[in-house]
Write a protein that holds these residues in place. Structure first.
Motif, PDB file in Angstrom:
ATOM      1  N   GLY A 166       9.270 -41.166 -20.607  1.00 28.17           N
ATOM      2  CA  GLY A 166       8.044 -40.394 -20.437  1.00 28.17           C
ATOM      3  C   GLY A 166       7.476 -40.469 -19.031  1.00 28.17           C
ATOM      4  O   GLY A 166       6.263 -40.391 -18.843  1.00 28.17           O
ATOM      5  N   LEU A 167       8.359 -40.607 -18.043  1.00 25.60           N
ATOM      6  CA  LEU A 167       7.905 -40.724 -16.661  1.00 25.60           C
ATOM      7  C   LEU A 167       7.196 -39.447 -16.222  1.00 25.60           C
ATOM      8  O   LEU A 167       7.616 -38.337 -16.566  1.00 25.60           O
ATOM      9  CB  LEU A 167       9.100 -41.002 -15.750  1.00 25.60           C
ATOM     10  CG  LEU A 167       8.801 -41.416 -14.314  1.00 25.60           C
ATOM     11  CD1 LEU A 167       8.169 -42.804 -14.281  1.00 25.60           C
ATOM     12  CD2 LEU A 167      10.091 -41.419 -13.483  1.00 25.60           C
ATOM     13  N   ASP A 168       6.159 -39.623 -15.458  1.00 28.42           N
ATOM     14  CA  ASP A 168       5.425 -38.490 -14.916  1.00 28.42           C
ATOM     15  C   ASP A 168       6.366 -37.576 -14.140  1.00 28.42           C
ATOM     16  O   ASP A 168       7.164 -38.050 -13.320  1.00 28.42           O
ATOM     17  CB  ASP A 168       4.312 -38.999 -13.995  1.00 28.42           C
ATOM     18  CG  ASP A 168       3.532 -37.865 -13.370  1.00 28.42           C
ATOM     19  OD1 ASP A 168       3.868 -37.476 -12.229  1.00 28.42           O
ATOM     20  OD2 ASP A 168       2.604 -37.376 -14.019  1.00 28.42           O
ATOM     21  N   PRO A 169       6.331 -36.245 -14.371  1.00 25.91           N
ATOM     22  CA  PRO A 169       7.253 -35.325 -13.698  1.00 25.91           C
ATOM     23  C   PRO A 169       7.221 -35.420 -12.175  1.00 25.91           C
ATOM     24  O   PRO A 169       8.256 -35.291 -11.516  1.00 25.91           O
ATOM     25  CB  PRO A 169       6.785 -33.943 -14.173  1.00 25.91           C
ATOM     26  CG  PRO A 169       6.134 -34.197 -15.489  1.00 25.91           C
ATOM     27  CD  PRO A 169       5.478 -35.546 -15.361  1.00 25.91           C
ATOM     28  N   THR A 170       6.060 -35.669 -11.599  1.00 31.28           N
ATOM     29  CA  THR A 170       5.961 -35.790 -10.155  1.00 31.28           C
ATOM     30  C   THR A 170       6.749 -36.995  -9.650  1.00 31.28           C
ATOM     31  O   THR A 170       7.456 -36.920  -8.635  1.00 31.28           O
ATOM     32  CB  THR A 170       4.483 -35.921  -9.725  1.00 31.28           C
ATOM     33  OG1 THR A 170       3.764 -34.781 -10.180  1.00 31.28           O
ATOM     34  CG2 THR A 170       4.376 -36.030  -8.218  1.00 31.28           C
ATOM     35  N   ARG A 171       6.652 -38.116 -10.388  1.00 34.73           N
ATOM     36  CA  ARG A 171       7.398 -39.303  -9.990  1.00 34.73           C
ATOM     37  C   ARG A 171       8.889 -39.103 -10.195  1.00 34.73           C
ATOM     38  O   ARG A 171       9.705 -39.571  -9.400  1.00 34.73           O
ATOM     39  CB  ARG A 171       6.911 -40.504 -10.799  1.00 34.73           C
ATOM     40  CG  ARG A 171       7.457 -41.828 -10.292  1.00 34.73           C
ATOM     41  CD  ARG A 171       6.836 -42.994 -11.011  1.00 34.73           C
ATOM     42  NE  ARG A 171       7.400 -44.247 -10.541  1.00 34.73           N
ATOM     43  CZ  ARG A 171       7.223 -45.401 -11.149  1.00 34.73           C
ATOM     44  NH1 ARG A 171       6.476 -45.475 -12.245  1.00 34.73           N
ATOM     45  NH2 ARG A 171       7.765 -46.500 -10.668  1.00 34.73           N
ATOM     46  N   ALA A 172       9.265 -38.399 -11.257  1.00 29.34           N
ATOM     47  CA  ALA A 172      10.676 -38.119 -11.500  1.00 29.34           C
ATOM     48  C   ALA A 172      11.271 -37.289 -10.362  1.00 29.34           C
ATOM     49  O   ALA A 172      12.396 -37.540  -9.902  1.00 29.34           O
ATOM     50  CB  ALA A 172      10.855 -37.400 -12.831  1.00 29.34           C
ATOM     51  N   GLU A 173      10.523 -36.301  -9.894  1.00 28.99           N
ATOM     52  CA  GLU A 173      10.995 -35.478  -8.791  1.00 28.99           C
ATOM     53  C   GLU A 173      11.099 -36.280  -7.501  1.00 28.99           C
ATOM     54  O   GLU A 173      11.980 -36.043  -6.678  1.00 28.99           O
ATOM     55  CB  GLU A 173      10.077 -34.271  -8.604  1.00 28.99           C
ATOM     56  CG  GLU A 173      10.219 -33.218  -9.693  1.00 28.99           C
ATOM     57  CD  GLU A 173      11.652 -32.731  -9.835  1.00 28.99           C
ATOM     58  OE1 GLU A 173      12.330 -32.511  -8.796  1.00 28.99           O
ATOM     59  OE2 GLU A 173      12.112 -32.590 -10.986  1.00 28.99           O
ATOM     60  N   ALA A 174      10.190 -37.221  -7.311  1.00 34.68           N
ATOM     61  CA  ALA A 174      10.249 -38.076  -6.124  1.00 34.68           C
ATOM     62  C   ALA A 174      11.515 -38.928  -6.148  1.00 34.68           C
ATOM     63  O   ALA A 174      12.158 -39.133  -5.103  1.00 34.68           O
ATOM     64  CB  ALA A 174       9.008 -38.957  -6.044  1.00 34.68           C
ATOM     65  N   LEU A 175      11.900 -39.417  -7.321  1.00 34.67           N
ATOM     66  CA  LEU A 175      13.136 -40.182  -7.439  1.00 34.67           C
ATOM     67  C   LEU A 175      14.345 -39.305  -7.131  1.00 34.67           C
ATOM     68  O   LEU A 175      15.281 -39.723  -6.447  1.00 34.67           O
ATOM     69  CB  LEU A 175      13.260 -40.766  -8.847  1.00 34.67           C
ATOM     70  CG  LEU A 175      12.302 -41.901  -9.208  1.00 34.67           C
ATOM     71  CD1 LEU A 175      12.444 -42.256 -10.679  1.00 34.67           C
ATOM     72  CD2 LEU A 175      12.574 -43.132  -8.343  1.00 34.67           C
ATOM     73  N   ARG A 176      14.334 -38.087  -7.643  1.00 33.25           N
ATOM     74  CA  ARG A 176      15.452 -37.168  -7.382  1.00 33.25           C
ATOM     75  C   ARG A 176      15.565 -36.847  -5.898  1.00 33.25           C
ATOM     76  O   ARG A 176      16.672 -36.654  -5.377  1.00 33.25           O
ATOM     77  CB  ARG A 176      15.268 -35.883  -8.191  1.00 33.25           C
ATOM     78  CG  ARG A 176      16.429 -34.901  -8.060  1.00 33.25           C
ATOM     79  CD  ARG A 176      16.123 -33.608  -8.786  1.00 33.25           C
ATOM     80  NE  ARG A 176      16.226 -33.732 -10.218  1.00 33.25           N
ATOM     81  CZ  ARG A 176      17.356 -33.530 -10.907  1.00 33.25           C
ATOM     82  NH1 ARG A 176      18.463 -33.199 -10.270  1.00 33.25           N
ATOM     83  NH2 ARG A 176      17.372 -33.637 -12.211  1.00 33.25           N
TER      84      ARG A 176
END
Length: 263
Positions: free
Chosen positions: A158-168
């Motif tokens: 359930g990671l925040d989408p903004t943080r997920a995109e930062a990881l990508r």
């Protein structure tokens, strides 16, 4: 303490695990068992900061380099046997710290063999991640590790989408996550295997740790509560302000707590 050796340990099915030993390789110490999407390298800062044991042995579970493959017969039983083999290779070692899926493995191991002390940070159990198994299976069949990581981050944690995109966007981090995600479908299946009503019945003392940021919150806080019901004699601790990735975000704070629990 510094890493001194890496030991290769043969396990069932012709596979093997590697163990990174920090400190005195001849002294009984603490075994550290990581969970999914993690490896021994990711735990090096925690291991080097622990001082209460003369040695810290970090297991690189099968399915991640430089350890061997899962093998076709892989199950939760496979992991329990692997941990038992590692403990036999380091005689006199009766303390285990475990994290996430590693926590479940360690708790089951302590049902079968005596452990003086077992420390588990946010162990998981069924039905953790079960809803994502069909998507994980499709991604594995397609060899689509980008999709696998995305499923983990968005559908399971359930990671925040903004943080997920930062990881990508961080190519080095994303590539490491892709590599570590390859055994994830099989590991998530194993997490969802049936369990006994009680766990860690042969452990001398069990400490269960939950991050303050996850307490009472799905998915990690709620599965932690399910684990606590199966280890009623455990002492429960909260690490203030921390989440599931404490080994990456606050390794020194986690190491201090582990040292405090050594007594």
């Amino acid at each position: 303490m510094e890493q001194t050796i890496r030991k290769r340990v043969p396990v069932s099915g012709g596979s093997w695990v590697t163990v990174d030993v920090h400190g005195d390789p001849g002294a009984p110490g603490l075994v550290v068992l990581p969970g999914v999407m993690s490896d021994a390298h990711a735990w090096r800062h925690v291991a080097s900061a622990i001082s209460a044991w003369p040695s810290v042995m970090v297991v690189n579970r099968r399915g991640r380099t430089p350890s061997g493959p899962l093998t076709d017969a892989y199950s939760l039983r496979t992991e329990v046997e692997d941990l038992g083999t590692v403990l036999d290779v380091f005689p006199g070692t009766t303390a285990v710290f475990s994290w996430s899926y590693g926590g479940l493995i360690a708790l089951l191991t302590a049902d079968e063999r005596p452990l003086r002390r077992l420390i588990a940070y946010e162990p998981v159990m069924r039905p953790f991640g079960r809803h994502a198994l069909p998507d994980l299976k499709t991604a594995r069949e397609n060899g689509d590790w980008d999709a696998t990581v995305d499923i983990v981050l968005r559908k399971i944690t359930g990671l925040d989408p903004t943080r997920a995109e930062a990881l990508r966007a961080d190519r080095e981090v994303w590539e490491a996550l892709r590599r570590l995600s390859e055994p994830l479908y099989d590991e998530t299946l194993a997490v969802n295997e049936p369990l006994p009503d009680l766990l860690a019945r042969r452990a001398g003392h069990v400490d269960l740790i939950v991050g303050g940021a996850n307490r009472g919150t799905a998915p990690y806080g709620t599965t932690f509560d399910d684990i606590c019901l199966r280890v009623p004699a455990a002492t429960v601790h909260e690490l203030p302000g921390q989440g599931h990735l404490v080994h990456l975000e606050a390794p020194a704070q986690l190491a201090r707590l582990i040292d405090e629990l050594a007594a």
